[in-house]
Design a protein around this motif. Sequence first.
Motif, PDB file in Angstrom:
ATOM      1  N   ILE A   1       0.856  -1.188   0.000  1.00 11.37           N
ATOM      2  CA  ILE A   1       0.000   0.000   0.000  1.00 11.37           C
ATOM      3  C   ILE A   1       0.888   1.233   0.000  1.00 11.37           C
ATOM      4  O   ILE A   1       1.858   1.312   0.757  1.00 11.37           O
ATOM      5  CB  ILE A   1      -0.927   0.011   1.235  1.00 11.37           C
ATOM      6  N   GLU A   2       0.565   2.212  -0.848  1.00  6.55           N
ATOM      7  CA  GLU A   2       1.318   3.456  -0.894  1.00  6.55           C
ATOM      8  C   GLU A   2       0.764   4.452   0.113  1.00  6.55           C
ATOM      9  O   GLU A   2      -0.452   4.622   0.228  1.00  6.55           O
ATOM     10  CB  GLU A   2       1.265   4.078  -2.301  1.00  6.55           C
ATOM     11  N   VAL A   3       1.659   5.093   0.840  1.00  7.27           N
ATOM     12  CA  VAL A   3       1.281   6.119   1.813  1.00  7.27           C
ATOM     13  C   VAL A   3       2.049   7.391   1.453  1.00  7.27           C
ATOM     14  O   VAL A   3       3.285   7.407   1.522  1.00  7.27           O
ATOM     15  CB  VAL A   3       1.628   5.681   3.255  1.00  7.27           C
ATOM     16  N   PRO A   4       1.354   8.456   1.039  1.00 10.43           N
ATOM     17  CA  PRO A   4       2.045   9.667   0.581  1.00 10.43           C
ATOM     18  C   PRO A   4       2.889  10.293   1.687  1.00 10.43           C
ATOM     19  O   PRO A   4       2.537  10.244   2.876  1.00 10.43           O
ATOM     20  CB  PRO A   4       0.901  10.608   0.179  1.00 10.43           C
ATOM     21  N   VAL A   5       4.022  10.878   1.289  1.00  6.12           N
ATOM     22  CA  VAL A   5       4.829  11.659   2.226  1.00  6.12           C
ATOM     23  C   VAL A   5       4.313  13.087   2.233  1.00  6.12           C
ATOM     24  O   VAL A   5       3.521  13.483   1.376  1.00  6.12           O
ATOM     25  CB  VAL A   5       6.328  11.636   1.841  1.00  6.12           C
ATOM     26  N   GLN A   6       4.761  13.847   3.207  1.00  2.52           N
ATOM     27  CA  GLN A   6       4.345  15.243   3.303  1.00  2.52           C
ATOM     28  C   GLN A   6       5.386  16.126   2.623  1.00  2.52           C
ATOM     29  O   GLN A   6       6.592  15.975   2.847  1.00  2.52           O
ATOM     30  CB  GLN A   6       4.172  15.652   4.762  1.00  2.52           C
ATOM     31  N   THR A   7       4.901  17.051   1.798  1.00  3.72           N
ATOM     32  CA  THR A   7       5.788  17.982   1.114  1.00  3.72           C
ATOM     33  C   THR A   7       6.153  19.128   2.054  1.00  3.72           C
ATOM     34  O   THR A   7       5.292  19.652   2.765  1.00  3.72           O
ATOM     35  CB  THR A   7       5.108  18.556  -0.136  1.00  3.72           C
ATOM     36  N   VAL A   8       7.422  19.487   2.072  1.00  3.61           N
ATOM     37  CA  VAL A   8       7.865  20.620   2.887  1.00  3.61           C
ATOM     38  C   VAL A   8       8.461  21.670   1.966  1.00  3.61           C
ATOM     39  O   VAL A   8       9.016  21.362   0.905  1.00  3.61           O
ATOM     40  CB  VAL A   8       8.889  20.198   3.964  1.00  3.61           C
ATOM     41  N   SER A   9       8.346  22.937   2.367  1.00  2.00           N
ATOM     42  CA  SER A   9       8.810  24.033   1.517  1.00  2.00           C
ATOM     43  C   SER A   9      10.330  24.131   1.485  1.00  2.00           C
ATOM     44  O   SER A   9      10.911  24.517   0.472  1.00  2.00           O
ATOM     45  CB  SER A   9       8.209  25.367   1.997  1.00  2.00           C
ATOM     46  N   ARG A  10      10.990  23.765   2.584  1.00  2.00           N
ATOM     47  CA  ARG A  10      12.445  23.869   2.636  1.00  2.00           C
ATOM     48  C   ARG A  10      13.013  22.799   3.561  1.00  2.00           C
ATOM     49  O   ARG A  10      12.613  22.715   4.726  1.00  2.00           O
ATOM     50  CB  ARG A  10      12.864  25.254   3.126  1.00  2.00           C
ATOM     51  N   VAL A  11      13.918  22.010   3.036  1.00  2.00           N
ATOM     52  CA  VAL A  11      14.606  21.003   3.840  1.00  2.00           C
ATOM     53  C   VAL A  11      15.851  21.642   4.442  1.00  2.00           C
ATOM     54  O   VAL A  11      16.737  22.101   3.721  1.00  2.00           O
ATOM     55  CB  VAL A  11      14.991  19.781   2.992  1.00  2.00           C
ATOM     56  N   VAL A  12      15.912  21.666   5.769  1.00  2.00           N
ATOM     57  CA  VAL A  12      17.041  22.269   6.475  1.00  2.00           C
ATOM     58  C   VAL A  12      18.118  21.244   6.776  1.00  2.00           C
ATOM     59  O   VAL A  12      19.309  21.491   6.603  1.00  2.00           O
ATOM     60  CB  VAL A  12      16.562  22.960   7.773  1.00  2.00           C
ATOM     61  N   ASP A  13      17.703  20.048   7.222  1.00  2.00           N
ATOM     62  CA  ASP A  13      18.665  19.040   7.670  1.00  2.00           C
ATOM     63  C   ASP A  13      17.974  17.683   7.654  1.00  2.00           C
ATOM     64  O   ASP A  13      16.990  17.482   8.371  1.00  2.00           O
ATOM     65  CB  ASP A  13      19.150  19.391   9.085  1.00  2.00           C
ATOM     66  N   THR A  14      18.486  16.759   6.848  1.00  2.00           N
ATOM     67  CA  THR A  14      17.854  15.438   6.753  1.00  2.00           C
ATOM     68  C   THR A  14      18.294  14.467   7.849  1.00  2.00           C
ATOM     69  O   THR A  14      17.851  13.321   7.870  1.00  2.00           O
ATOM     70  CB  THR A  14      18.148  14.795   5.387  1.00  2.00           C
ATOM     71  N   THR A  15      19.158  14.927   8.763  1.00  2.00           N
ATOM     72  CA  THR A  15      19.577  14.077   9.866  1.00  2.00           C
ATOM     73  C   THR A  15      18.352  13.579  10.645  1.00  2.00           C
ATOM     74  O   THR A  15      17.475  14.365  10.983  1.00  2.00           O
ATOM     75  CB  THR A  15      20.501  14.843  10.826  1.00  2.00           C
ATOM     76  N   ALA A  16      18.309  12.309  10.918  1.00  2.00           N
ATOM     77  CA  ALA A  16      17.259  11.665  11.718  1.00  2.00           C
ATOM     78  C   ALA A  16      15.908  11.607  11.023  1.00  2.00           C
ATOM     79  O   ALA A  16      14.900  11.318  11.671  1.00  2.00           O
ATOM     80  CB  ALA A  16      17.111  12.324  13.090  1.00  2.00           C
ATOM     81  N   ALA A  17      15.875  11.827   9.711  1.00  2.00           N
ATOM     82  CA  ALA A  17      14.597  11.684   9.000  1.00  2.00           C
ATOM     83  C   ALA A  17      14.066  10.259   9.157  1.00  2.00           C
ATOM     84  O   ALA A  17      12.904  10.043   9.532  1.00  2.00           O
ATOM     85  CB  ALA A  17      14.775  12.035   7.529  1.00  2.00           C
ATOM     86  N   GLY A  18      14.923   9.270   8.884  1.00  2.00           N
ATOM     87  CA  GLY A  18      14.495   7.884   9.023  1.00  2.00           C
ATOM     88  C   GLY A  18      14.285   7.459  10.464  1.00  2.00           C
ATOM     89  O   GLY A  18      13.379   6.680  10.774  1.00  2.00           O
ATOM     90  N   ASP A  19      15.102   8.001  11.370  1.00  2.00           N
ATOM     91  CA  ASP A  19      14.971   7.657  12.791  1.00  2.00           C
ATOM     92  C   ASP A  19      13.643   8.158  13.347  1.00  2.00           C
ATOM     93  O   ASP A  19      12.980   7.466  14.132  1.00  2.00           O
ATOM     94  CB  ASP A  19      16.120   8.274  13.593  1.00  2.00           C
ATOM     95  N   SER A  20      13.264   9.371  12.972  1.00  3.32           N
ATOM     96  CA  SER A  20      11.997   9.924  13.461  1.00  3.32           C
ATOM     97  C   SER A  20      10.815   9.203  12.816  1.00  3.32           C
ATOM     98  O   SER A  20       9.789   8.969  13.474  1.00  3.32           O
ATOM     99  CB  SER A  20      11.931  11.431  13.204  1.00  3.32           C
TER     100      SER A  20
END
Length: 320
Positions: A250-269
Amino acid sequence: MSRSSPPLRVACQGECMVELRESPTPGLLAQGIAGDTYNTAVYLRRLTSAADLRIDYATCVGGDLFAPRLFETWRAEGIGESLVRTVPDRSTGLYAIRTDAHGERHFSYWRERSAARAYFEGELSPLEQQAGEIDVLYLSGISLAIMGPEMPPRLRTLLQGLRSRGARIVFDNNYRPRLWASRDAAQSAFAQLYALADIVLVTLDDERALQGLASDDLALQHSLALPCPEVVVKRGARSTLVRRVGQSPIEVPVQTVSRVVDTTAAGDSFAAGYLAKRLMGESAVAAAEWGNRLAATVIQHPGAIVPPEVMAWATRRGAA
């Protein structure tokens, strides 16, 4: 959601490190505490009630001046320390991080004598001693990598014992090539975890690199065929895929953000958001939605651990 029974006991196993990051003041570095499974433990603690989950971090700390800071930070975040060993002749792992204009990370590490590498060496670890009390064990590819070129037999025994008594094992693939002696060694260790885990969280780029596959399509095909009941495939800005045994993805959409500041811990969170819902009995799709929402929040702020106030929408008070 409150439980009438005792809280589930969740153990997050890995390495907690000192993070050095460029500060707004030229020539100075800001100090933080982070590490992939530790980041997940913090966010999971913030998202859930102590009445529902008891969260302990399983690692070793060294005898250096950073060790007291680790304990202070864990206590402030509500993370239990009963699964921690102290190895006085070892040191705390350290890394420096710089992010580029797109929020992508560049790391330098100092961890060769890291205490966390010794968790399954010498005397039985607290995690092994208390295995009968653990309901959920969360670990990652980095947890495996720091232990040596092969999975420690004691870890394999621990995992098999947990599985046999019905505890859940959750594995995040987090493949970092330079931490492994060879890709073959990493593939062997990962295969063992994939066979034992109840839930596997896959970052598609990592799995493609681990398996040496020529395309994302091949990596996705491989990931969805992993021999575990529940697979979640994270694909960056593309939709997340959830595959439960016997069911179509099943596909679950991600949320679009206007500006990515730091991808650190994206997967951890994401992992924390996902587990917060799944461990409370909600659907895998609802859990992926929650994970995507938290990851979208985290990448809009610097550092692995964002201030609690930016998570107001996800706190117990603010959560729907």
